[in-house]
Design a protein around this motif. Structure first.
Motif, PDB file in Angstrom:
ATOM      1  N   GLY A 187       0.845  -1.216  -0.106  1.00  0.00           N
ATOM      2  CA  GLY A 187      -0.110   0.068   0.035  1.00  0.00           C
ATOM      3  C   GLY A 187       0.667   1.014   0.028  1.00  0.00           C
ATOM      4  N   ASP A 188       2.439   1.135   0.219  1.00  0.00           N
ATOM      5  CA  ASP A 188       3.183   2.223   0.067  1.00  0.00           C
ATOM      6  C   ASP A 188       3.082   2.671  -1.333  1.00  0.00           C
ATOM      7  OD1 ASP A 188       3.534   2.231   2.736  1.00  0.00           O
ATOM      8  OD2 ASP A 188       5.462   1.605   2.908  1.00  0.00           O
ATOM      9  N   ILE A 189       3.304   4.010  -1.570  1.00  0.00           N
ATOM     10  CA  ILE A 189       3.613   4.727  -2.742  1.00  0.00           C
ATOM     11  C   ILE A 189       5.048   5.103  -2.553  1.00  0.00           C
ATOM     12  CG2 ILE A 189       3.480   6.551  -4.436  1.00  0.00           C
ATOM     13  CD1 ILE A 189       0.220   6.481  -3.917  1.00  0.00           C
ATOM     14  N   ILE A 190       5.902   4.483  -3.478  1.00  0.00           N
ATOM     15  CA  ILE A 190       7.311   4.784  -3.321  1.00  0.00           C
ATOM     16  C   ILE A 190       7.947   5.417  -4.635  1.00  0.00           C
ATOM     17  CG2 ILE A 190       8.013   2.867  -1.729  1.00  0.00           C
ATOM     18  CD1 ILE A 190       8.801   0.923  -3.961  1.00  0.00           C
ATOM     19  N   HIS A 191       9.037   6.068  -4.508  1.00  0.00           N
ATOM     20  CA  HIS A 191       9.618   6.790  -5.762  1.00  0.00           C
ATOM     21  C   HIS A 191      10.786   6.062  -6.091  1.00  0.00           C
ATOM     22  CE1 HIS A 191      11.424   9.913  -8.520  1.00  0.00           C
ATOM     23  NE2 HIS A 191      10.465   9.920  -8.958  1.00  0.00           N
ATOM     24  N   LEU A 192      11.012   5.524  -7.362  1.00  0.00           N
ATOM     25  CA  LEU A 192      12.366   4.584  -7.593  1.00  0.00           C
ATOM     26  C   LEU A 192      12.588   4.837  -9.040  1.00  0.00           C
ATOM     27  CD1 LEU A 192      11.591   1.044  -7.544  1.00  0.00           C
ATOM     28  CD2 LEU A 192       9.758   2.469  -7.201  1.00  0.00           C
ATOM     29  N   GLU A 193      13.892   4.325  -9.378  1.00  0.00           N
ATOM     30  CA  GLU A 193      14.040   4.317 -10.779  1.00  0.00           C
ATOM     31  C   GLU A 193      13.828   2.938 -11.642  1.00  0.00           C
ATOM     32  OE1 GLU A 193      15.660   5.497 -14.117  1.00  0.00           O
ATOM     33  OE2 GLU A 193      16.109   6.638 -12.666  1.00  0.00           O
ATOM     34  N   PHE A 194      13.198   3.005 -12.660  1.00  0.00           N
ATOM     35  CA  PHE A 194      12.715   2.050 -13.376  1.00  0.00           C
ATOM     36  C   PHE A 194      13.644   1.287 -14.471  1.00  0.00           C
ATOM     37  CE2 PHE A 194       8.678   2.504 -11.193  1.00  0.00           C
ATOM     38  CZ  PHE A 194       8.011   1.474 -11.281  1.00  0.00           C
ATOM     39  N   ASP A 195      14.643   2.308 -14.502  1.00  0.00           N
ATOM     40  CA  ASP A 195      15.650   1.804 -15.555  1.00  0.00           C
ATOM     41  C   ASP A 195      16.775   0.914 -14.973  1.00  0.00           C
ATOM     42  OD1 ASP A 195      14.638   3.147 -17.559  1.00  0.00           O
ATOM     43  OD2 ASP A 195      15.885   5.050 -17.208  1.00  0.00           O
ATOM     44  N   PRO A 196      17.217  -0.163 -15.425  1.00  0.00           N
ATOM     45  CA  PRO A 196      16.974  -0.153 -17.098  1.00  0.00           C
ATOM     46  C   PRO A 196      15.839  -0.921 -17.461  1.00  0.00           C
ATOM     47  CG  PRO A 196      18.354  -1.941 -16.139  1.00  0.00           C
ATOM     48  CD  PRO A 196      18.207  -1.056 -14.960  1.00  0.00           C
ATOM     49  N   ALA A 197      14.968  -0.390 -18.631  1.00  0.00           N
ATOM     50  CA  ALA A 197      13.883  -0.995 -19.126  1.00  0.00           C
ATOM     51  C   ALA A 197      14.041  -1.088 -20.684  1.00  0.00           C
ATOM     52  CB  ALA A 197      12.749   0.083 -18.718  1.00  0.00           C
ATOM     53  N   SER A 198      13.104  -1.829 -21.041  1.00  0.00           N
ATOM     54  CA  SER A 198      13.145  -1.802 -22.442  1.00  0.00           C
ATOM     55  C   SER A 198      11.853  -2.027 -23.032  1.00  0.00           C
ATOM     56  CB  SER A 198      13.724  -3.082 -22.978  1.00  0.00           C
ATOM     57  OG  SER A 198      13.380  -4.525 -22.615  1.00  0.00           O
ATOM     58  N   GLY A 199      11.554  -1.874 -24.365  1.00  0.00           N
ATOM     59  CA  GLY A 199      10.166  -1.842 -24.924  1.00  0.00           C
ATOM     60  C   GLY A 199       9.142  -1.206 -24.525  1.00  0.00           C
ATOM     61  N   ARG A 200       8.035  -1.561 -24.244  1.00  0.00           N
ATOM     62  CA  ARG A 200       7.046  -0.756 -23.837  1.00  0.00           C
ATOM     63  C   ARG A 200       6.983  -0.666 -22.203  1.00  0.00           C
ATOM     64  NH1 ARG A 200       1.761  -2.402 -27.183  1.00  0.00           N
ATOM     65  NH2 ARG A 200       2.497  -4.398 -26.524  1.00  0.00           N
ATOM     66  N   GLU A 201       8.044  -1.159 -21.563  1.00  0.00           N
ATOM     67  CA  GLU A 201       8.169  -1.095 -19.969  1.00  0.00           C
ATOM     68  C   GLU A 201       8.278   0.401 -19.818  1.00  0.00           C
ATOM     69  OE1 GLU A 201      10.422  -5.388 -19.232  1.00  0.00           O
ATOM     70  OE2 GLU A 201      11.397  -3.237 -19.443  1.00  0.00           O
ATOM     71  N   MET A 202       7.684   0.606 -18.366  1.00  0.00           N
ATOM     72  CA  MET A 202       7.854   2.086 -17.769  1.00  0.00           C
ATOM     73  C   MET A 202       9.271   2.384 -17.822  1.00  0.00           C
ATOM     74  SD  MET A 202       5.908   4.501 -16.726  1.00  0.00           S
ATOM     75  CE  MET A 202       4.295   3.625 -15.977  1.00  0.00           C
ATOM     76  N   LYS A 203       9.973   3.515 -18.033  1.00  0.00           N
ATOM     77  CA  LYS A 203      11.265   3.906 -17.881  1.00  0.00           C
ATOM     78  C   LYS A 203      11.298   4.853 -17.148  1.00  0.00           C
ATOM     79  CE  LYS A 203      11.967   2.639 -22.847  1.00  0.00           C
ATOM     80  NZ  LYS A 203      10.697   1.782 -22.843  1.00  0.00           N
ATOM     81  N   GLY A 204      12.456   5.243 -16.435  1.00  0.00           N
ATOM     82  CA  GLY A 204      12.904   6.349 -15.892  1.00  0.00           C
ATOM     83  C   GLY A 204      12.427   6.423 -14.405  1.00  0.00           C
ATOM     84  N   PRO A 205      12.584   7.454 -13.655  1.00  0.00           N
ATOM     85  CA  PRO A 205      11.906   7.677 -12.380  1.00  0.00           C
ATOM     86  C   PRO A 205      10.435   7.761 -12.106  1.00  0.00           C
ATOM     87  CG  PRO A 205      13.157   9.729 -13.062  1.00  0.00           C
ATOM     88  CD  PRO A 205      13.258   8.739 -14.037  1.00  0.00           C
ATOM     89  N   HIS A 206       9.865   6.965 -11.346  1.00  0.00           N
ATOM     90  CA  HIS A 206       8.472   7.042 -11.451  1.00  0.00           C
ATOM     91  C   HIS A 206       7.983   6.657  -9.846  1.00  0.00           C
ATOM     92  CE1 HIS A 206       6.800   7.716 -15.508  1.00  0.00           C
ATOM     93  NE2 HIS A 206       7.805   6.958 -15.609  1.00  0.00           N
ATOM     94  N   PHE A 207       6.921   6.898  -9.683  1.00  0.00           N
ATOM     95  CA  PHE A 207       6.267   6.311  -8.348  1.00  0.00           C
ATOM     96  C   PHE A 207       5.851   4.892  -8.706  1.00  0.00           C
ATOM     97  CE2 PHE A 207       6.155  10.929  -7.653  1.00  0.00           C
ATOM     98  CZ  PHE A 207       6.480  11.046  -6.470  1.00  0.00           C
ATOM     99  N   ALA A 208       5.380   4.309  -7.677  1.00  0.00           N
ATOM    100  CA  ALA A 208       5.079   2.735  -7.887  1.00  0.00           C
ATOM    101  C   ALA A 208       4.218   2.628  -6.588  1.00  0.00           C
ATOM    102  CB  ALA A 208       6.053   1.832  -7.989  1.00  0.00           C
ATOM    103  N   LEU A 209       3.228   1.649  -6.693  1.00  0.00           N
ATOM    104  CA  LEU A 209       2.411   1.048  -5.580  1.00  0.00           C
ATOM    105  C   LEU A 209       3.088  -0.140  -5.274  1.00  0.00           C
ATOM    106  CD1 LEU A 209      -0.110   1.141  -3.757  1.00  0.00           C
ATOM    107  CD2 LEU A 209      -1.404   0.209  -5.523  1.00  0.00           C
ATOM    108  N   VAL A 210       3.388  -0.615  -4.151  1.00  0.00           N
ATOM    109  CA  VAL A 210       3.918  -1.653  -3.530  1.00  0.00           C
ATOM    110  C   VAL A 210       2.725  -2.602  -3.252  1.00  0.00           C
ATOM    111  CG1 VAL A 210       5.220  -2.667  -1.510  1.00  0.00           C
ATOM    112  CG2 VAL A 210       5.623  -0.512  -2.255  1.00  0.00           C
ATOM    113  N   LEU A 211       2.922  -3.851  -3.643  1.00  0.00           N
ATOM    114  CA  LEU A 211       1.963  -4.899  -3.555  1.00  0.00           C
ATOM    115  C   LEU A 211       2.190  -5.948  -2.669  1.00  0.00           C
ATOM    116  CD1 LEU A 211       0.192  -4.735  -7.155  1.00  0.00           C
ATOM    117  CD2 LEU A 211      -0.609  -3.711  -5.060  1.00  0.00           C
ATOM    118  N   SER A 212       3.367  -6.294  -2.490  1.00  0.00           N
ATOM    119  CA  SER A 212       4.103  -7.606  -1.709  1.00  0.00           C
ATOM    120  C   SER A 212       4.047  -6.814  -0.258  1.00  0.00           C
ATOM    121  CB  SER A 212       5.496  -7.954  -2.360  1.00  0.00           C
ATOM    122  OG  SER A 212       6.171  -6.615  -2.296  1.00  0.00           O
TER     123      SER A 212
END
Length: 116
Positions: free
Chosen positions: A8-33
């Motif tokens: 349930g936490d919203i965290i900010h982190l870097e998604f790179d490396p990424a490829s194709g249509r994956e989210m790239k760069g710094p973004h917020f994310a919802l933690v599910l585990s």
């Protein structure tokens, strides 16, 4: 004790490396585990995009944060569930979402994984 992401936490982190249509760069994310899993350095997350997500919305794979009472706005991309090393990606917690929103995201992921 150092921060460990919780469901349930919203965290900010870097998604790179990424490829194709994956989210790239710094973004917020919802933690599910859960925190017990996350203590080992990995967390299951879905990226959050502030964009329109027109194509993703047409598939029913996004959950809007609008009306959730969060500072973070945008859409949770349920179709881009990832296991990421939150320590190496220097995750920072911004806030937490209400439980009903986590339940909605998990229900959409369940529908994606078990579509029969």
């Amino acid at each position: 004790m150092a921060y460990v992401p919780a469901r349930g936490d919203i965290i900010h982190l870097e998604f790179d490396p990424a490829s194709g249509r994956e989210m790239k760069g710094p973004h917020f994310a919802l933690v599910l585990s859960g925190e017990a899993f996350n203590r080992h350095g990995l967390a299951m997350v879905c990226p959050i995009s502030p964009g329109a997500a027109v194509v993703a919305r047409s598939y029913g794979t996004v959950v809007s944060l609008m009306g959730a009472g969060t500072q973070t706005q945008g859409a949770v991309y349920c179709h881009q569930l990832k296991s990421l090393d939150w320590r190496e990606r220097r995750a920072r917690c911004k806030e937490s979402v209400p439980g009903y929103l986590v339940d909605e995201v998990l229900a959409r992921i369940e529908a994606l994984l078990f579509d029969e």
